[in-house]
Design a protein around this motif. Structure first.
Motif, PDB file in Angstrom:
ATOM      1  N   LEU A   1     -10.904  80.326  36.136  1.00  0.00           N
ATOM      2  CA  LEU A   1     -10.996  80.475  34.687  1.00  0.00           C
ATOM      3  C   LEU A   1     -12.254  81.224  34.282  1.00  0.00           C
ATOM      4  O   LEU A   1     -12.238  82.053  33.358  1.00  0.00           O
ATOM      5  N   LEU A   2     -13.363  80.944  34.968  1.00  0.00           N
ATOM      6  CA  LEU A   2     -14.618  81.631  34.652  1.00  0.00           C
ATOM      7  C   LEU A   2     -14.537  83.109  35.019  1.00  0.00           C
ATOM      8  O   LEU A   2     -15.060  83.970  34.297  1.00  0.00           O
ATOM      9  N   ALA A   3     -13.895  83.416  36.128  1.00  0.00           N
ATOM     10  CA  ALA A   3     -13.726  84.824  36.500  1.00  0.00           C
ATOM     11  C   ALA A   3     -12.903  85.549  35.444  1.00  0.00           C
ATOM     12  O   ALA A   3     -13.219  86.689  35.058  1.00  0.00           O
ATOM     13  N   ASP A   4     -11.849  84.899  34.960  1.00  0.00           N
ATOM     14  CA  ASP A   4     -11.036  85.502  33.897  1.00  0.00           C
ATOM     15  C   ASP A   4     -11.854  85.725  32.632  1.00  0.00           C
ATOM     16  O   ASP A   4     -11.586  86.661  31.873  1.00  0.00           O
TER      17      ASP A   4
ATOM     18  N   ASP B   1     -15.883  71.406  46.245  1.00  0.00           N
ATOM     19  CA  ASP B   1     -14.995  72.348  46.929  1.00  0.00           C
ATOM     20  C   ASP B   1     -13.594  71.731  46.931  1.00  0.00           C
ATOM     21  O   ASP B   1     -13.083  71.280  47.960  1.00  0.00           O
ATOM     22  N   ASP B   2     -13.001  71.705  45.746  1.00  0.00           N
ATOM     23  CA  ASP B   2     -11.741  70.997  45.547  1.00  0.00           C
ATOM     24  C   ASP B   2     -10.852  71.815  44.611  1.00  0.00           C
ATOM     25  O   ASP B   2     -11.279  72.841  44.071  1.00  0.00           O
ATOM     26  N   PRO B   3      -9.598  71.404  44.399  1.00  0.00           N
ATOM     27  CA  PRO B   3      -8.706  72.184  43.535  1.00  0.00           C
ATOM     28  C   PRO B   3      -9.239  72.381  42.119  1.00  0.00           C
ATOM     29  O   PRO B   3      -9.096  73.461  41.549  1.00  0.00           O
ATOM     30  N   ASP B   4      -9.862  71.356  41.541  1.00  0.00           N
ATOM     31  CA  ASP B   4     -10.413  71.514  40.192  1.00  0.00           C
ATOM     32  C   ASP B   4     -11.541  72.539  40.178  1.00  0.00           C
ATOM     33  O   ASP B   4     -11.669  73.325  39.235  1.00  0.00           O
ATOM     34  N   GLY B   5     -12.383  72.519  41.219  1.00  0.00           N
ATOM     35  CA  GLY B   5     -13.452  73.498  41.296  1.00  0.00           C
ATOM     36  C   GLY B   5     -12.914  74.905  41.435  1.00  0.00           C
ATOM     37  O   GLY B   5     -13.432  75.856  40.823  1.00  0.00           O
ATOM     38  N   ARG B   6     -11.864  75.070  42.237  1.00  0.00           N
ATOM     39  CA  ARG B   6     -11.273  76.399  42.399  1.00  0.00           C
ATOM     40  C   ARG B   6     -10.620  76.866  41.099  1.00  0.00           C
ATOM     41  O   ARG B   6     -10.710  78.049  40.738  1.00  0.00           O
ATOM     42  N   MET B   7      -9.959  75.950  40.419  1.00  0.00           N
ATOM     43  CA  MET B   7      -9.361  76.305  39.129  1.00  0.00           C
ATOM     44  C   MET B   7     -10.438  76.724  38.133  1.00  0.00           C
ATOM     45  O   MET B   7     -10.285  77.720  37.407  1.00  0.00           O
TER      46      MET B   7
ATOM     47  N   ARG C   1     -19.916  85.454  36.096  1.00  0.00           N
ATOM     48  CA  ARG C   1     -20.181  85.536  37.542  1.00  0.00           C
ATOM     49  C   ARG C   1     -20.558  84.153  38.070  1.00  0.00           C
ATOM     50  O   ARG C   1     -21.395  83.465  37.492  1.00  0.00           O
ATOM     51  N   THR C   2     -19.939  83.764  39.189  1.00  0.00           N
ATOM     52  CA  THR C   2     -20.156  82.432  39.761  1.00  0.00           C
ATOM     53  C   THR C   2     -20.492  82.490  41.252  1.00  0.00           C
ATOM     54  O   THR C   2     -20.403  81.471  41.942  1.00  0.00           O
ATOM     55  N   SER C   3     -20.894  83.653  41.750  1.00  0.00           N
ATOM     56  CA  SER C   3     -21.104  83.792  43.197  1.00  0.00           C
ATOM     57  C   SER C   3     -22.244  82.913  43.702  1.00  0.00           C
ATOM     58  O   SER C   3     -22.297  82.588  44.898  1.00  0.00           O
ATOM     59  N   ARG C   4     -23.165  82.510  42.820  1.00  0.00           N
ATOM     60  CA  ARG C   4     -24.285  81.660  43.242  1.00  0.00           C
ATOM     61  C   ARG C   4     -24.023  80.174  42.993  1.00  0.00           C
ATOM     62  O   ARG C   4     -24.919  79.359  43.196  1.00  0.00           O
ATOM     63  N   CYS C   5     -22.833  79.832  42.531  1.00  0.00           N
ATOM     64  CA  CYS C   5     -22.508  78.413  42.409  1.00  0.00           C
ATOM     65  C   CYS C   5     -22.425  77.791  43.807  1.00  0.00           C
ATOM     66  O   CYS C   5     -21.941  78.418  44.751  1.00  0.00           O
ATOM     67  N   VAL C   6     -22.885  76.578  43.916  1.00  0.00           N
ATOM     68  CA  VAL C   6     -22.893  75.872  45.205  1.00  0.00           C
ATOM     69  C   VAL C   6     -21.635  75.015  45.291  1.00  0.00           C
ATOM     70  O   VAL C   6     -21.365  74.193  44.401  1.00  0.00           O
ATOM     71  N   LEU C   7     -20.864  75.201  46.365  1.00  0.00           N
ATOM     72  CA  LEU C   7     -19.655  74.418  46.592  1.00  0.00           C
ATOM     73  C   LEU C   7     -19.984  73.314  47.584  1.00  0.00           C
ATOM     74  O   LEU C   7     -20.343  73.578  48.729  1.00  0.00           O
ATOM     75  N   ASP C   8     -19.872  72.100  47.129  1.00  0.00           N
ATOM     76  CA  ASP C   8     -20.246  70.940  47.937  1.00  0.00           C
ATOM     77  C   ASP C   8     -18.991  70.161  48.311  1.00  0.00           C
ATOM     78  O   ASP C   8     -18.359  69.544  47.441  1.00  0.00           O
ATOM     79  N   PRO C   9     -18.584  70.174  49.577  1.00  0.00           N
ATOM     80  CA  PRO C   9     -17.385  69.433  49.970  1.00  0.00           C
ATOM     81  C   PRO C   9     -17.550  67.925  49.821  1.00  0.00           C
ATOM     82  O   PRO C   9     -16.567  67.189  49.832  1.00  0.00           O
TER      83      PRO C   9
END
Length: 495
Positions: free
Chosen positions: A101-104, A91-97, A108-116
């Motif tokens: 990119l994948l959305a573009d 759950d960081d800037p690289d993950g958000r970037m 679909r990434t709604s089931r990806c797990v974001l781990d802080p």
């Protein structure tokens, strides 16, 4: 055991159509694995730094792209598949970037797990000219914690419950065992399981439909030294051992510049590579190969043709800088370029031209019967080709030739005429039309230049109003007198 080529099983025109088939059928593919953010800095170097013996790169451009499993997912989407990626990200800037990119890309990434508690793997490369200079990892990526692993396993189960047409595993060595166990539980409901892993042996118990190792990965799986020469024969001789070690029904052995070989329960099939990389900065061709093969088979393409499509897609990306994917248009264009003497459907022609135009090509269009090719035809087509970058020749269909020339024509059917015309260096693409005039086809192709022979004038042509509306140019080219198919046929009949 002899290795046969995959190509002869399908005509090039049909192969181009198979590229569009993936987008038409839009198979649903679930991608599991290790995702990364790939960064590229491109520039030139002319000097060495004073503070150390390293080249100084004057950066001219940079780009970010999905890498690893994310690259495989983006490659599937570029070919028209319906794609979902399930992975763990920081759950960081690289993950958000990366998610952006994948959305573009349509993934679909709604089931990806974001781990802080973890960081997204990010790999940055510096390239001077075509030569990679350095790679630095802004975050090497840490393994997800126990809570994130449980969440990832649950999201995997939920995604598998949606009954995808295929599952592609892109395992760079970080897929947790609980995720593999969830896939094992659902294995009976997975129509196509493809494993592209640095080490495919942990997945052997799942009996994958196919695995996609490189020669080095295959050697590691067998515990033998890496092959250095004649890797094709090396893989062929170990087909049974590879299938046993990986548990797979089929092994797709990728051999870099030597192409790929399919090792299954029938005679091996080899697909040579279509040329070496134009840039040593190319990356991710293996991801694209696995993605294209998975998409093709999930769409119902037979194995030999799927191997050809996958290798062609890999050929496309090795000619591109950075981490890249192969679109349907790029795949169709490369397949069409393999044999210009095939009759492309109008849809495939438009798809190929879209790719050529994206590269800045100027399109020239002409039409005719071209029944018995003679000197006048050759000179005319050479002159037409000089007016642009891509010459499209539209042949009158056989019924159209009969209407124009009489019941004894054509001498040669349209497929034969296309093969001869397409063999000329001047000709890039061939299609056909069944109407008496190609005006409807011109509306589809929208050429920059429309050519006719010197025995016509613009006011004689029904195509003139169409080209004027399209803003294109009409060119009347030279005409070689006393050279015509009709005259040749008449002389032959008199003899």
């Amino acid at each position: 055991m002899a290795v046969s080529a995959a190509g002869p099983r399908v005509a090039p025109a049909a192969a181009v159509g198979l590229a569009a088939l993936i987008a038409d059928r839009r198979p649903r593919v679930l991608v599991l694995g290790d995702a990364a953010l790939d960064g590229w800095v491109f520039g030139t170097t002319r000097r060495v730094a004073r503070d150390g013996p390293v080249p100084v790169v004057d950066a001219s451009s940079s780009r970010l792209a999905p890498g690893g499993a994310a690259n495989a997912a983006a490659a599937l989407a570029a070919l028209g598949a319906d794609v979902e990626l399930v992975c763990a990200l920081g759950d960081d800037p690289d993950g958000r970037m990366l998610r952006g990119l994948l959305a573009d890309a349509g993934v679909r990434t709604s089931r990806c797990v974001l781990d802080p508690g973890t960081s997204t793997t990010a790999k940055h490369r510096v390239v001077a000219g075509d030569q990679p200079v350095a790679r630095y990892d802004a975050a090497s990526g840490t393994r997800p914690g126990p809570a994130a692993v449980r969440a990832l396993a649950d999201q995997t189960t939920a995604a598998l419950a949606d009954h995808p047409d295929a599952v592609l595993v892109a395992d760079y060595g970080r897929v947790p065992a609980p995720v593999r166990r969830r896939v094992a539980r659902a294995r009976g409901r997975i129509p196509l399981l493809v494993v592209d892993a640095h080490d495919p042996t942990p997945w052997a118990a799942l009996r994958p439909d196919a695995v996609c190792p490189s020669a080095a990965e295959a050697a590691d799986a067998l515990g033998v030294p890496h092959p250095r020469e004649d890797r094709l024969t090396w893989g062929n001789d170990r087909a049974g051992a590879l299938r046993t070690a990986t548990g797979a029904q089929e092994v797709l052995l990728t051999l870099d510049v030597d192409g790929a070989v399919w090792l299954g329960d029938a005679a091996p099939l080899c697909r040579p590579a279509g040329g070496r990389a134009a840039s040593s900065a190319a990356c991710g061709a293996g991801d694209v190969f696995a993605a294209a093969w998975t998409a093709a088979v999930a769409a119902g393409v037979p194995r030999p043709e799927a191997l050809s499509l996958a290798q062609t897609a890999a050929d496309v990306v090795v000619g591109l800088p950075g981490t890249a994917v192969c679109t349907t248009a790029a795949l169709a264009s490369r397949l069409a370029a393999g044999d210009p003497g095939v009759v492309l459907s109008h849809r495939d022609l438009v798809t190929v031209l879209a790719e050529r135009r994206a590269a800045g090509a100027r399109v020239v269009f002409t039409n005719g019967c071209f029944d018995v090719l003679h000197r006048g035809h050759v000179g005319y087509l050479r002159e037409a080709a000089q007016l642009g970058d891509v010459l499209v020749v539209a042949l009158n269909g056989d019924e159209g030739v009969r209407r124009l020339k009489g019941p004894t024509r054509p001498v040669n059917p349209v497929e034969d005429r296309a093969g001869v015309v397409g063999a000329l260096a001047a000709v890039d693409l061939v299609t056909s039309f069944d109407t008496d005039s190609p005006v409807e086809l011109l509306d589809l192709v929208r050429p920059d230049v429309y050519c006719k022979g010197g025995d016509y004038t613009p006011d004689m042509l029904p195509e003139t109003p169409v080209m004027e509306r399209l803003g294109g140019e009409i060119r009347i080219l030279g005409y070689l007198a006393d050279h015509s198919t009709s005259a040749i046929v008449a002389r032959a009949a008199g003899s």
